[in-house]
Design a protein around this motif. Sequence first.
Motif, PDB file in Angstrom:
ATOM      1  N   VAL A  18       0.852  -1.199   0.000  1.00 13.78           N
ATOM      2  CA  VAL A  18       0.000   0.000   0.000  1.00 13.78           C
ATOM      3  C   VAL A  18       0.884   1.243   0.000  1.00 13.78           C
ATOM      4  N   TYR A  22       1.133   4.112  -2.968  1.00 18.10           N
ATOM      5  CA  TYR A  22       0.808   5.531  -2.790  1.00 18.10           C
ATOM      6  C   TYR A  22       2.031   6.421  -2.993  1.00 18.10           C
ATOM      7  N   TYR A  29      -1.697  11.664  -8.275  1.00 17.70           N
ATOM      8  CA  TYR A  29      -2.932  11.302  -7.543  1.00 17.70           C
ATOM      9  C   TYR A  29      -4.023  12.366  -7.704  1.00 17.70           C
ATOM     10  N   TYR A  38     -13.802  12.987  -7.638  1.00 16.17           N
ATOM     11  CA  TYR A  38     -13.691  12.562  -6.224  1.00 16.17           C
ATOM     12  C   TYR A  38     -14.591  13.405  -5.305  1.00 16.17           C
ATOM     13  N   PHE A  62      -6.620  11.461   9.489  1.00 19.14           N
ATOM     14  CA  PHE A  62      -5.806  10.241   9.406  1.00 19.14           C
ATOM     15  C   PHE A  62      -5.826   9.730   7.966  1.00 19.14           C
ATOM     16  N   LEU A  68      -6.204  16.476  -0.129  1.00 18.93           N
ATOM     17  CA  LEU A  68      -7.527  16.831  -0.665  1.00 18.93           C
ATOM     18  C   LEU A  68      -8.577  16.805   0.444  1.00 18.93           C
ATOM     19  N   SER A  69      -8.405  15.876   1.390  1.00 21.01           N
ATOM     20  CA  SER A  69      -9.354  15.796   2.508  1.00 21.01           C
ATOM     21  C   SER A  69      -9.194  17.015   3.429  1.00 21.01           C
ATOM     22  N   ASP A  85      -0.035  10.038   7.699  1.00 22.87           N
ATOM     23  CA  ASP A  85      -0.155   9.132   6.551  1.00 22.87           C
ATOM     24  C   ASP A  85       1.023   8.170   6.525  1.00 22.87           C
ATOM     25  N   MET A  90       3.047  11.067  -0.427  1.00 23.14           N
ATOM     26  CA  MET A  90       1.707  11.680  -0.370  1.00 23.14           C
ATOM     27  C   MET A  90       1.747  12.879   0.570  1.00 23.14           C
ATOM     28  N   ILE A 125     -10.746   9.694   5.519  1.00 25.56           N
ATOM     29  CA  ILE A 125     -11.524   9.904   4.291  1.00 25.56           C
ATOM     30  C   ILE A 125     -10.866   9.149   3.135  1.00 25.56           C
ATOM     31  N   GLY A 126     -11.565   8.135   2.633  1.00 23.78           N
ATOM     32  CA  GLY A 126     -10.996   7.310   1.562  1.00 23.78           C
ATOM     33  C   GLY A 126      -9.843   6.452   2.030  1.00 23.78           C
ATOM     34  N   PRO A 134      -6.475  -1.322   6.956  1.00 31.55           N
ATOM     35  CA  PRO A 134      -7.376  -2.369   7.462  1.00 31.55           C
ATOM     36  C   PRO A 134      -8.385  -1.788   8.449  1.00 31.55           C
TER      37      PRO A 134
HETATM   38  C1  LIG Z   1      -7.212   7.110  -1.284  1.00 33.04           C
HETATM   39  S1  LIG Z   1      -5.988   7.937  -0.321  1.00 33.04           S
HETATM   40  C2  LIG Z   1      -6.982   9.159   0.522  1.00 33.04           C
HETATM   41  C3  LIG Z   1      -6.166  10.343   0.907  1.00 33.04           C
HETATM   42  C4  LIG Z   1      -6.975  11.549   1.401  1.00 33.04           C
HETATM   43  N1  LIG Z   1      -7.625  11.270   2.665  1.00 33.04           N
HETATM   44  C5  LIG Z   1      -7.970  11.958   0.348  1.00 33.04           C
HETATM   45  O1  LIG Z   1      -9.179  11.959   0.639  1.00 33.04           O
HETATM   46  O2  LIG Z   1      -7.547  12.301  -0.773  1.00 33.04           O
HETATM   47  C6  LIG Z   1      -5.646   6.774   1.004  1.00 33.04           C
HETATM   48  C7  LIG Z   1      -4.490   7.237   1.886  1.00 33.04           C
HETATM   49  O3  LIG Z   1      -4.437   6.387   3.030  1.00 33.04           O
HETATM   50  C8  LIG Z   1      -3.088   6.142   3.337  1.00 33.04           C
HETATM   51  N2  LIG Z   1      -3.012   4.885   4.115  1.00 33.04           N
HETATM   52  C9  LIG Z   1      -3.286   3.639   3.698  1.00 33.04           C
HETATM   53  N3  LIG Z   1      -3.137   2.767   4.711  1.00 33.04           N
HETATM   54  C10 LIG Z   1      -2.767   3.489   5.800  1.00 33.04           C
HETATM   55  C11 LIG Z   1      -2.443   3.154   7.150  1.00 33.04           C
HETATM   56  N4  LIG Z   1      -2.496   1.889   7.599  1.00 33.04           N
HETATM   57  N5  LIG Z   1      -2.101   4.156   7.997  1.00 33.04           N
HETATM   58  C12 LIG Z   1      -2.055   5.445   7.545  1.00 33.04           C
HETATM   59  N6  LIG Z   1      -2.339   5.822   6.282  1.00 33.04           N
HETATM   60  C13 LIG Z   1      -2.696   4.860   5.417  1.00 33.04           C
HETATM   61  C14 LIG Z   1      -2.396   6.054   1.977  1.00 33.04           C
HETATM   62  O4  LIG Z   1      -1.003   6.262   2.080  1.00 33.04           O
HETATM   63  C15 LIG Z   1      -3.130   7.141   1.213  1.00 33.04           C
HETATM   64  O5  LIG Z   1      -2.473   8.388   1.299  1.00 33.04           O
END
Ligand SMILES: C[S@@+](CC[C@H](N)C(=O)[O-])C[C@H]1O[C@@H](n2cnc3c(N)ncnc32)[C@H](O)[C@@H]1O
Length: 204
Positions: A18, A22, A29, A38, A62, A68-69, A85, A90, A125-126, A134
Amino acid sequence: MSSSFLTKSYGKTTSASVRTHYDAWAASYDAEIIKNGYATPGRCAAALAQFSDIKSTPMLDFGCGTGLSGLALRLAGFDMIDGLDLSPEMLEGAKATGAYRALDTIKAGADLPVPKGTYANISAIGVIGVGAAPISVFHLLMKALPRDGKLVFSLNDHALADPSHQGAISEWTDCGAARLLFKEHGDHLPGINLKSNVYVIEKA
Ligand SMILES: C[S@@+](CC[C@H](N)C(=O)[O-])C[C@H]1O[C@@H](n2cnc3c(N)ncnc32)[C@H](O)[C@@H]1O
């Protein structure tokens, strides 16, 4: 409408894959996800603003990604946002937005780097679901809230197909440890016909 990073997003299974995904996606992105409409950050920010009048105390975004969030939360009036993150690349994007008070990396499965109760509002968010964080992250964030604290988060249709995600919410709400204030199914990425649920949950 989609391209390689977005279509590859929903197959990752380990935190290392993951993060690698990213890190590699960070530079493109925003363009790709905005092109696909989005909508979840705006929906989450509006939902949290509807239930929380505490907007000028520190909140945690988080899985803030490129920010973007955070930008959506800012537009909804939240003006003291810390971001965490997994992906340093990112986070570079998040830094450039200027939307955050502080930003840091967090390892998958690690405890939050602040005492419980630090943030009355938390967003994810997302972030939680297939190919991302998870469901243990949901429990981590719920435990970190103070009483009456609020968590806004989303589960897209891929995550909703796995009953363990909704089951985790019931673990808190069925026994009265938390109250479900808001749940709405709506647009996530209309460009790939993907929807999401947005939830606001208040800790009892
Ligand atoms: C789809 S992006 C969403 C980012 C932002 N919240 C948005 O809305 O654009 C998912 C984000 O979650 C982060 N991520 C995934 N698993 C994670 C974890 N276990 N702990 C922290 N961040 C995590 C990824 O690195 C990524 O930046």
